[in-house]
Motif scaffolding. Structure first.
Motif, PDB file in Angstrom:
ATOM      1  N   VAL A  16       0.811  -1.092  -0.032  1.00  0.00           N
ATOM      2  CA  VAL A  16      -0.029  -0.081  -0.130  1.00  0.00           C
ATOM      3  C   VAL A  16       0.921   1.366  -0.208  1.00  0.00           C
ATOM      4  CG1 VAL A  16      -2.061  -1.058   0.960  1.00  0.00           C
ATOM      5  CG2 VAL A  16      -0.028  -0.249   2.568  1.00  0.00           C
ATOM      6  N   PHE A  17       0.345   2.296  -0.658  1.00  0.00           N
ATOM      7  CA  PHE A  17       1.201   3.599  -0.674  1.00  0.00           C
ATOM      8  C   PHE A  17       0.575   4.631   0.041  1.00  0.00           C
ATOM      9  CE2 PHE A  17       2.696   0.797  -3.952  1.00  0.00           C
ATOM     10  CZ  PHE A  17       4.235   1.346  -4.324  1.00  0.00           C
ATOM     11  N   SER A  18       1.541   5.600   0.410  1.00  0.00           N
ATOM     12  CA  SER A  18       0.964   7.041   0.670  1.00  0.00           C
ATOM     13  C   SER A  18       1.232   8.273  -0.445  1.00  0.00           C
ATOM     14  CB  SER A  18       1.876   7.381   1.953  1.00  0.00           C
ATOM     15  OG  SER A  18       1.463   6.490   2.990  1.00  0.00           O
ATOM     16  N   HIS A  19       0.644   9.212  -0.265  1.00  0.00           N
ATOM     17  CA  HIS A  19       0.785  10.301  -1.002  1.00  0.00           C
ATOM     18  C   HIS A  19       1.767  11.225  -0.173  1.00  0.00           C
ATOM     19  CE1 HIS A  19      -3.077   8.731  -2.663  1.00  0.00           C
ATOM     20  NE2 HIS A  19      -2.289   8.846  -3.571  1.00  0.00           N
ATOM     21  N   LEU A  20       3.069  11.790  -0.880  1.00  0.00           N
ATOM     22  CA  LEU A  20       3.690  12.814  -0.250  1.00  0.00           C
ATOM     23  C   LEU A  20       3.694  13.874  -0.902  1.00  0.00           C
ATOM     24  CD1 LEU A  20       6.200  12.992   2.045  1.00  0.00           C
ATOM     25  CD2 LEU A  20       7.868  12.763   0.081  1.00  0.00           C
ATOM     26  N   ILE A  38      13.904   9.145  -2.180  1.00  0.00           N
ATOM     27  CA  ILE A  38      12.773   8.886  -3.133  1.00  0.00           C
ATOM     28  C   ILE A  38      12.917   8.841  -4.486  1.00  0.00           C
ATOM     29  CG2 ILE A  38      10.445   9.272  -3.284  1.00  0.00           C
ATOM     30  CD1 ILE A  38      10.938   7.948  -0.606  1.00  0.00           C
ATOM     31  N   PRO A  39      12.904   7.941  -5.329  1.00  0.00           N
ATOM     32  CA  PRO A  39      13.455   8.063  -6.683  1.00  0.00           C
ATOM     33  C   PRO A  39      12.237   8.998  -7.418  1.00  0.00           C
ATOM     34  CG  PRO A  39      12.323   6.056  -6.381  1.00  0.00           C
ATOM     35  CD  PRO A  39      12.568   6.654  -5.047  1.00  0.00           C
ATOM     36  N   ASP A  40      13.048   9.808  -8.376  1.00  0.00           N
ATOM     37  CA  ASP A  40      12.151  10.723  -9.559  1.00  0.00           C
ATOM     38  C   ASP A  40      10.857   9.977 -10.103  1.00  0.00           C
ATOM     39  OD1 ASP A  40      13.986  12.613  -8.834  1.00  0.00           O
ATOM     40  OD2 ASP A  40      15.104  12.544 -10.923  1.00  0.00           O
ATOM     41  N   ARG A  41      10.958   8.687 -10.408  1.00  0.00           N
ATOM     42  CA  ARG A  41       9.829   7.885 -11.183  1.00  0.00           C
ATOM     43  C   ARG A  41       8.625   7.870 -10.273  1.00  0.00           C
ATOM     44  NH1 ARG A  41      13.836   3.874  -9.642  1.00  0.00           N
ATOM     45  NH2 ARG A  41      12.961   2.301  -8.228  1.00  0.00           N
ATOM     46  N   ALA A  42       8.936   7.991  -8.879  1.00  0.00           N
ATOM     47  CA  ALA A  42       7.820   8.152  -7.785  1.00  0.00           C
ATOM     48  C   ALA A  42       6.972   9.318  -7.984  1.00  0.00           C
ATOM     49  CB  ALA A  42       8.069   7.780  -6.466  1.00  0.00           C
ATOM     50  N   PHE A  43       7.464  10.393  -8.667  1.00  0.00           N
ATOM     51  CA  PHE A  43       6.562  11.582  -8.968  1.00  0.00           C
ATOM     52  C   PHE A  43       5.366  11.442  -9.787  1.00  0.00           C
ATOM     53  CE2 PHE A  43       6.392  16.014 -10.262  1.00  0.00           C
ATOM     54  CZ  PHE A  43       5.712  16.416  -9.426  1.00  0.00           C
ATOM     55  N   ASP A  44       4.296  11.849  -9.540  1.00  0.00           N
ATOM     56  CA  ASP A  44       3.364  12.050 -10.408  1.00  0.00           C
ATOM     57  C   ASP A  44       2.539  13.277 -10.541  1.00  0.00           C
ATOM     58  OD1 ASP A  44       1.182  11.213 -12.113  1.00  0.00           O
ATOM     59  OD2 ASP A  44       0.164  10.167 -10.663  1.00  0.00           O
ATOM     60  N   GLY A  45       3.388  14.279 -10.866  1.00  0.00           N
ATOM     61  CA  GLY A  45       2.662  15.706 -11.320  1.00  0.00           C
ATOM     62  C   GLY A  45       2.560  16.442 -10.259  1.00  0.00           C
ATOM     63  N   ASP A  46       2.161  16.206  -9.061  1.00  0.00           N
ATOM     64  CA  ASP A  46       1.896  16.966  -7.673  1.00  0.00           C
ATOM     65  C   ASP A  46       2.305  16.296  -6.330  1.00  0.00           C
ATOM     66  OD1 ASP A  46      -0.518  15.380  -7.698  1.00  0.00           O
ATOM     67  OD2 ASP A  46      -1.795  17.044  -7.826  1.00  0.00           O
ATOM     68  N   HIS A  47       2.395  14.890  -6.653  1.00  0.00           N
ATOM     69  CA  HIS A  47       2.969  14.103  -5.368  1.00  0.00           C
ATOM     70  C   HIS A  47       3.727  12.800  -5.654  1.00  0.00           C
ATOM     71  CE1 HIS A  47      -0.227  11.707  -7.211  1.00  0.00           C
ATOM     72  NE2 HIS A  47       0.348  10.532  -6.768  1.00  0.00           N
ATOM     73  N   TYR A  48       4.263  12.529  -4.795  1.00  0.00           N
ATOM     74  CA  TYR A  48       5.258  11.300  -4.893  1.00  0.00           C
ATOM     75  C   TYR A  48       4.321  10.275  -4.132  1.00  0.00           C
ATOM     76  CZ  TYR A  48       9.427  13.630  -5.888  1.00  0.00           C
ATOM     77  OH  TYR A  48      10.556  14.478  -6.559  1.00  0.00           O
TER      78      TYR A  48
END
Length: 299
Positions: A16-20, A38-48
């Motif tokens: 399970v994941f959190s939003h940072l 935290i790797p760059d690939r975890a970033f999704d526009g406005d959160h990790y």
């Protein structure tokens, strides 16, 4: 430090994941994530998206734990939250429908263009930008006086205008125009040539006074300049990410030169409706950029 993290409740990949997020700036968020590994690939526009195993470590590093609703509320209030419709991964159905209406005889070409617009190195020049230009043309075309037979080349030019994007001003537009000339073999030669001509105009955004199609395309392409402040801030962040390989000082000088060139355009917007909708806000945003550069003494 105003980095926030919600409970790890979102299932994916066997965990399970959190939003940072940050409710202040993406720069703060990226800096915190980088320091935490935290790797760059975890970033999704406005959160990790961060896996459960990282939760306690990130809280210990300074992230403030909040509930999911509170995280969304504060992210939205900050202006940094990206609406679902602006996320490139959500746009494929709408863009495919538009392509089918435009050129149903060549679905393969449409899919090739969508793949290009979805390339992972793109930040601003993405499917979001493509849809924004097409939607701007939706506003400008009715009542513009452009003959119906010129509509398809104009809309195709929107699809092709950043189809090749390597961050090389001038060359990207030329390569995109050449791609249109090679790809539009199912159309009359005159339509393919007109599409390529319009694509080349987006290099300098200076169509001739009697070039209505060129004016409409350039106006639609520059409509981003009039976005409200939170959305404009996201646009600037995305543009900076497109040039992540450039130092802050060099980027500031280059971006300031672009802004000054845009402010020198007379007119900045050509069609009466574009001037009515976007001119005042666009000039305000551009002048604000220059003032910010001067305040931070990066010029």
């Amino acid at each position: 430090m105003t980095v926030l993290i919600d409970p790890p409740l979102w299932p994916a990949h066997g965990t399970v994941f959190s939003h940072l997020v940050s409710d202040t700036s993406l720069e703060e968020l990226h800096g915190f994530a980088a320091a935490a590994g935290i790797p760059d690939r975890a970033f999704d526009g406005d959160h990790y998206d961060v896996a459960q195993r990282h939760f306690e470590r990130l809280v210990a590093a300074g992230a403030t734990p909040v509930g999911g609703k509170e995280l969304v509320r504060r992210l939205t209030a900050s202006g940094l939250r990206i609406p679902a419709r602006e996320r490139p991964s959500k746009l494929l159905p709408a863009l495919r429908e538009r392509w089918t209406r435009l050129l149903p005889q060549d679905p393969g070409l449409g899919e090739d263009l969508l793949l290009r617009w979805g390339e992972p190195h793109r930040n601003y020049h993405s499917r979001v930008h493509l849809l924004n230009v097409l939607e701007a043309l939706d506003l400008l075309l009715p009542g513009s006086g452009l003959p119906p037979e010129q509509h398809r080349p104009l809309l195709l030019a929107a699809w092709f205008h950043d189809a090749v994007y390597r961050g090389i001003p001038g060359q990207d537009e030329e390569d995109s125009a050449l791609l249109a000339e090679r790809g539009l073999t199912a159309l009359p030669t005159s339509e393919a040539a007109e599409t390529a001509r319009l694509v080349r105009l987006t290099t300098r955004h200076d169509p001739a006074p009697d070039d209505l199609a060129g004016q409409l395309l350039c106006d639609a392409d520059l409509s981003v300049l009039a976005w409200p402040a939170p959305r404009y801030a996201r646009y600037l962040t995305a543009v900076r990410a497109d040039y992540a390989h450039v130092s802050d000082a060099d980027f500031a000088r280059g971006r300031a030169a672009v802004v000054e060139q845009l402010l020198a355009l007379d007119p900045l917007f050509h069609s009466p409706l574009a001037r009515e909708l976007w001119l005042e806000a666009a000039r305000g945003n551009l002048h604000g950029e220059l003032e910010a550069f001067r305040r931070t003494r990066t010029l």
